[in-house]
Design an enzyme around this catalytic site. Structure first.
Site, PDB file in Angstrom:
ATOM      1  N   CYS A  48     -17.730 -17.912  28.458  1.00 49.80           N
ATOM      2  CA  CYS A  48     -16.685 -17.505  29.354  1.00 49.80           C
ATOM      3  C   CYS A  48     -16.011 -18.596  30.108  1.00 49.80           C
ATOM      4  O   CYS A  48     -14.679 -18.827  30.295  1.00 49.80           O
ATOM      5  CB  CYS A  48     -17.287 -16.601  30.812  1.00 49.80           C
ATOM      6  SG  CYS A  48     -17.977 -14.990  29.902  1.00 49.80           S
TER       7      CYS A  48
HETATM    8  C1  BEZ Z   1     -21.232 -16.453  27.788  1.00 43.98           C
HETATM    9  O1  BEZ Z   1     -20.315 -16.555  28.505  1.00 43.98           O
HETATM   10  O2  BEZ Z   1     -21.750 -17.408  27.451  1.00 43.98           O
HETATM   11  C2  BEZ Z   1     -22.024 -15.114  27.686  1.00 43.98           C
HETATM   12  C3  BEZ Z   1     -21.639 -14.089  28.806  1.00 43.98           C
HETATM   13  C4  BEZ Z   1     -22.238 -12.964  28.770  1.00 43.98           C
HETATM   14  C5  BEZ Z   1     -23.059 -12.740  27.414  1.00 43.98           C
HETATM   15  C6  BEZ Z   1     -23.180 -13.762  26.512  1.00 43.98           C
HETATM   16  C7  BEZ Z   1     -22.626 -14.849  26.562  1.00 43.98           C
END
Ligand code: BEZ
Length: 219
Positions: free
Chosen positions: A45
């Site tokens: 994210c």
């Molecule tokens: C991420 O942004 O790395 C992420 C967020 C939620 C679940 C898995 C990965």
């Protein structure tokens, strides 16, 4: 029932990092991109929101406003923006919705199957929003819907490419082929006769009787 292309994008009020908004009013007379991410302070994210921030000028050039959303509170978004700047070099200048009560997430069907009812005690695997993208036109209708899983970061150049295609094909009787990019040849739609195609586009190539290509109209 889930949202479909050509549905009116549901209107809502929400708290954002730039104050409360009423969605349709915020969109105004232009285009909008509403995109969700699962959770603040997570790696994929962080790269995604930075990538979107880095393309701000490109979205603006296309008359498209950008707004992000997750079920994290607005105060958390504000803190996380510092990390995004550190990691990617870009300032997030577009608003981020804090959808703590999952109101917008439910309205736009952004929750994965099996999601819970509130943001209390959630884990990224249950009631975090998935990576959704909605492109909304000046008529407030949904033009494109994309949904990516938690572990796959999106290609934000693809969103720009899609806006280019959607804006072009709204203006001219053309469609865009696979992997098309701005400036490349386009497909003449079936509704246009060969005779009309000459009038509209000057010349065209008949690859197959139902696949006619021409230069991208410029006007
Ligand atoms: C991420 O942004 O790395 C992420 C967020 C939620 C679940 C898995 C990965």
């Amino acid at each position: 029932m889930s949202l479909r292309i050509n549905d009116i994008a549901p209107d809502f009020t929400a708290d954002t990092t730039q104050g409360p908004i009423s969605f349709h009013e915020w969109i105004g007379s232009g285009w909008a991109v509403l995109f969700s991410h699962p959770k603040n302070f997570t790696p994929v994210c962080t790269t995604e929101l930075g990538a979107m921030a880095g393309l701000a000028a490109e979205f603006s050039k296309r008359g498209a406003k950008v707004i992000g959303i997750s079920v994290d509170p607005v105060e958390s978004h504000a803190k996380w923006k510092n990390d995004i700047k550190t990691a990617t070099g870009f300032d997030v200048e577009y608003p981020l919705i804090g959808d703590k009560d999952l109101k917008v997430a439910k309205l736009y069907d952004m929750l994965p199957a099996g999601a819970g009812e509130s943001s209390e005690g959630r884990t990224p695997a249950d009631n975090a929003t998935v990576r959704s993208v909605f492109i909304i036109g000046p008529d407030k209708k949904i033009k494109l819907i994309l949904t990516y899983p938690m572990t796959t970061g999106r290609n934000f150049n693809e969103i720009l490419r899609a806006i280019d295609s959607i804006q072009l094909t709204a203006k001219h009787q053309v469609a865009t082929p696979a992997n098309w990019n701005q400036g490349e040849d386009v497909i003449i739609t079936a509704a246009v006769s060969n005779e009309d195609a000459i009038t509209r586009f000057g010349s065209f190539d008949t690859v197959l009787p139902y696949l006619r290509k021409t230069k991208q109209p410029t006007a």
